[in-house]
Design a protein around this motif. Structure first.
Motif, PDB file in Angstrom:
ATOM      1  N   ASN A 138       0.817  -1.219   0.000  1.00 26.48           N
ATOM      2  CA  ASN A 138       0.000   0.000   0.000  1.00 26.48           C
ATOM      3  C   ASN A 138       0.847   1.263   0.000  1.00 26.48           C
ATOM      4  OD1 ASN A 138      -2.501  -1.192  -0.173  1.00 26.48           O
ATOM      5  ND2 ASN A 138      -3.047  -0.912   1.976  1.00 26.48           N
ATOM      6  N   TYR A 146      -1.102  -4.672  -2.552  1.00 23.19           N
ATOM      7  CA  TYR A 146      -2.051  -3.572  -2.349  1.00 23.19           C
ATOM      8  C   TYR A 146      -3.421  -4.124  -2.003  1.00 23.19           C
ATOM      9  CZ  TYR A 146      -3.427  -4.753  -7.157  1.00 23.19           C
ATOM     10  OH  TYR A 146      -3.833  -5.429  -8.280  1.00 23.19           O
ATOM     11  N   ASP A 147      -4.188  -3.316  -1.299  1.00 24.95           N
ATOM     12  CA  ASP A 147      -5.580  -3.646  -1.010  1.00 24.95           C
ATOM     13  C   ASP A 147      -6.445  -3.274  -2.199  1.00 24.95           C
ATOM     14  OD1 ASP A 147      -4.933  -4.452   1.589  1.00 24.95           O
ATOM     15  OD2 ASP A 147      -5.226  -2.430   2.399  1.00 24.95           O
ATOM     16  N   SER A 148      -7.548  -3.981  -2.366  1.00 25.13           N
ATOM     17  CA  SER A 148      -8.499  -3.587  -3.395  1.00 25.13           C
ATOM     18  C   SER A 148      -9.074  -2.222  -3.018  1.00 25.13           C
ATOM     19  CB  SER A 148      -9.617  -4.621  -3.518  1.00 25.13           C
ATOM     20  OG  SER A 148     -10.246  -4.826  -2.270  1.00 25.13           O
ATOM     21  N   PRO A 149      -9.459  -1.418  -4.024  1.00 26.73           N
ATOM     22  CA  PRO A 149      -9.895  -0.045  -3.744  1.00 26.73           C
ATOM     23  C   PRO A 149     -11.039   0.016  -2.741  1.00 26.73           C
ATOM     24  CG  PRO A 149      -9.577  -0.372  -6.104  1.00 26.73           C
ATOM     25  CD  PRO A 149      -9.452  -1.729  -5.463  1.00 26.73           C
ATOM     26  N   THR A 194      -5.985   5.273  -6.555  1.00 27.88           N
ATOM     27  CA  THR A 194      -6.198   4.116  -5.690  1.00 27.88           C
ATOM     28  C   THR A 194      -4.857   3.443  -5.428  1.00 27.88           C
ATOM     29  OG1 THR A 194      -6.530   2.581  -7.544  1.00 27.88           O
ATOM     30  CG2 THR A 194      -8.482   3.733  -6.708  1.00 27.88           C
ATOM     31  N   GLU A 226      -4.334   0.435  -5.924  1.00 30.38           N
ATOM     32  CA  GLU A 226      -4.148  -0.431  -7.092  1.00 30.38           C
ATOM     33  C   GLU A 226      -3.489   0.334  -8.236  1.00 30.38           C
ATOM     34  OE1 GLU A 226      -6.841  -3.494  -9.739  1.00 30.38           O
ATOM     35  OE2 GLU A 226      -7.768  -1.622  -9.053  1.00 30.38           O
ATOM     36  N   GLU A 269      -2.861  -8.308  -5.390  1.00 26.94           N
ATOM     37  CA  GLU A 269      -3.935  -7.739  -4.580  1.00 26.94           C
ATOM     38  C   GLU A 269      -4.257  -8.725  -3.471  1.00 26.94           C
ATOM     39  OE1 GLU A 269      -8.624  -7.238  -5.230  1.00 26.94           O
ATOM     40  OE2 GLU A 269      -7.426  -5.983  -6.579  1.00 26.94           O
ATOM     41  N   ASP A 327      -9.670  -6.840   0.566  1.00 24.07           N
ATOM     42  CA  ASP A 327     -10.283  -5.541   0.808  1.00 24.07           C
ATOM     43  C   ASP A 327      -9.476  -4.731   1.826  1.00 24.07           C
ATOM     44  OD1 ASP A 327     -12.327  -6.201  -0.902  1.00 24.07           O
ATOM     45  OD2 ASP A 327     -13.667  -6.906   0.701  1.00 24.07           O
ATOM     46  N   GLU A 328      -9.533  -3.413   1.657  1.00 22.13           N
ATOM     47  CA  GLU A 328      -8.878  -2.534   2.624  1.00 22.13           C
ATOM     48  C   GLU A 328      -9.530  -2.680   3.990  1.00 22.13           C
ATOM     49  OE1 GLU A 328      -8.830   2.206   3.321  1.00 22.13           O
ATOM     50  OE2 GLU A 328      -7.872   1.568   1.448  1.00 22.13           O
TER      51      GLU A 328
END
Length: 399
Positions: free
Chosen positions: A179, A305-308, A327, A329, A373, A376-377
């Motif tokens: 992130n 990274y987390d999904s948006p 984002t 992403e 990915e 989720d965030e």
């Protein structure tokens, strides 16, 4: 401190026993064998390095540099992710802006006085100290892997891209970032990621950051992080800009587009605006990085990274993500594409001039620069279990 063991020199360290006037070390009582070092940063104060488990490992074992998601507001030791718990780690406590959400549950920010470029100066001074004091004896090699997340992800990536020298016995070999923000200019309204394509008849405004999301908080912190918007164009804070120019004019505001700024100026002083020539937006173009004459190389890299973050409608249903806007992403995918392009257009192209078997390296760009990915965030800044496992598997293939 009562009960603390006597300080011993780190194994494999030839110079730590003679502390120069601008350094001091002390052993902190801890079950994780922690030692803290303070390094003078010229005339700009000090940066501290927390050494975890370093004395318990061979001087040839890989050293991990950790750059926490935010600086500690009270100089306490930053927690490590699970995959680093038993490894030799140097955690750099750079100075920037502290976020108290993780520790106290408070949504407010504890703002430190340090702004850019203090954090990169701290990181480079700390890195220089580590290379000077933890280099193994003789011609033995030692690898460095850098891990950072959130604000630390920007610093970890910049450090790795500018210190990955394969010929050096003790240097960066790989980077892991979670992130991270790799192009801070994406926060600006004029960045293409926040604009609809010109061919669209009825352009929609870029989606706003979801309130409470990590990027929402970073957007709120821009004035605390930087002295002015021009700082966001520094490639050491926006490492994507090592590979291309931004294709943007430097704005005077963090939140106003060029059209909005011009409209406000026209209201205040219409005569001067009418006489002033309209500046031309520079054209975005790729840069050659690493430079052909340098010994740098694109390091092994893994970007997580987390999904948006997704906003909720009034009915409580989640609104579908558009794929546009700033984002985590888009931050990761832009840098991954640029790093892979550099490998193909620079390193592998040069290799083809002398290596008849360069065709065996066809998938090298995708192998060396990877992205994933991991779900989720979440409110927490920590890696989830999937992220920990992805990193563990990636490291098993390299160490």
């Amino acid at each position: 401190m009562r009960g603390c063991p006597r300080i011993q020199p780190l194994r494999g360290s030839k110079q730590l026993v003679t502390i120069t006037p601008y350094l001091w070390t002390r052993r902190i009582c801890s079950s994780h064998n922690l030692e803290r070092v303070q390094v003078k940063c010229g005339s700009a104060g000090h940066v501290t390095i927390d050494l975890h488990n370093v004395a318990n490992h061979s001087p040839q074992s890989a050293l991990f540099i950790h750059l926490p998601p935010f600086p500690s507001a009270d100089s306490t030791t930053s927690s490590l992710p699970k995959f680093l718990s038993d490894r030799p780690v140097a955690s750099i406590n750079y100075r920037w802006v502290s976020d108290s959400r993780e520790d106290s549950g408070n949504s407010g920010l504890e703002l430190a006085s340090s702004k850019w470029p203090t954090p990169i100066h701290d990181t480079l001074f700390a890195y220089s100290w580590l290379v000077e004091h933890l280099t193994p004896e003789g011609l033995q090699r030692r690898d460095i892997y850098v891990y950072g997340s959130h604000l630390g992800g920007s610093l970890a990536t910049s450090l790795s891209l500018t210190e990955a020298h394969p010929h050096m016995p003790f240097a960066v070999r790989g980077v892991i970032s979670y992130n991270g923000v790799y192009n801070w200019t994406m926060f600006l309204p004029d960045h293409p990621v926040n604009r609809s394509p010109k061919r669209v008849k009825n352009p929609m405004p870029a989606p706003r950051q979801v309130e409470g999301s990590h990027l929402y908080h970073l957007e709120e912190m821009l004035r605390a992080c930087f002295r002015a918007p021009v700082d966001m164009f520094d490639p050491f804070v926006s490492p994507s800009l090592l590979f291309h120019n931004p294709g943007l004019l430097v704005p005077e505001s963090y939140v106003l587009s060029s059209e909005e700024t011009a409209a406000l100026e026209a209201l205040v002083d219409p005569d001067s605006v009418a006489e002033r020539p309209v500046p031309k937006t520079p054209r975005k173009s790729h840069l050659i990085f690493p430079p052909r004459t340098s010994t740098l190389r694109i390091p092994e890299a893994l970007f997580l990274y987390d999904s948006p973050a997704v906003a909720r409608s009034k009915s409580g249903r989640k609104k579908a993500a558009t794929g546009r806007g700033n984002t985590m992403e888009n931050q990761a995918l832009e840098l991954v594409e640029l790093m892979r392009r550099s490998l193909e257009k620079v390193e592998l192209k040069e290799r083809g001039k002398w290596d008849d078997d360069v065709g065996l390296w066809e998938d090298e760009a995708e192998r060396r620069v990877q992205t994933c990915e991991i779900g989720d965030e979440r409110e927490s800044l920590k890696l989830n279990d999937l992220g920990e496992q992805v990193i563990a598997d990636w490291l098993d293939e390299r160490i």
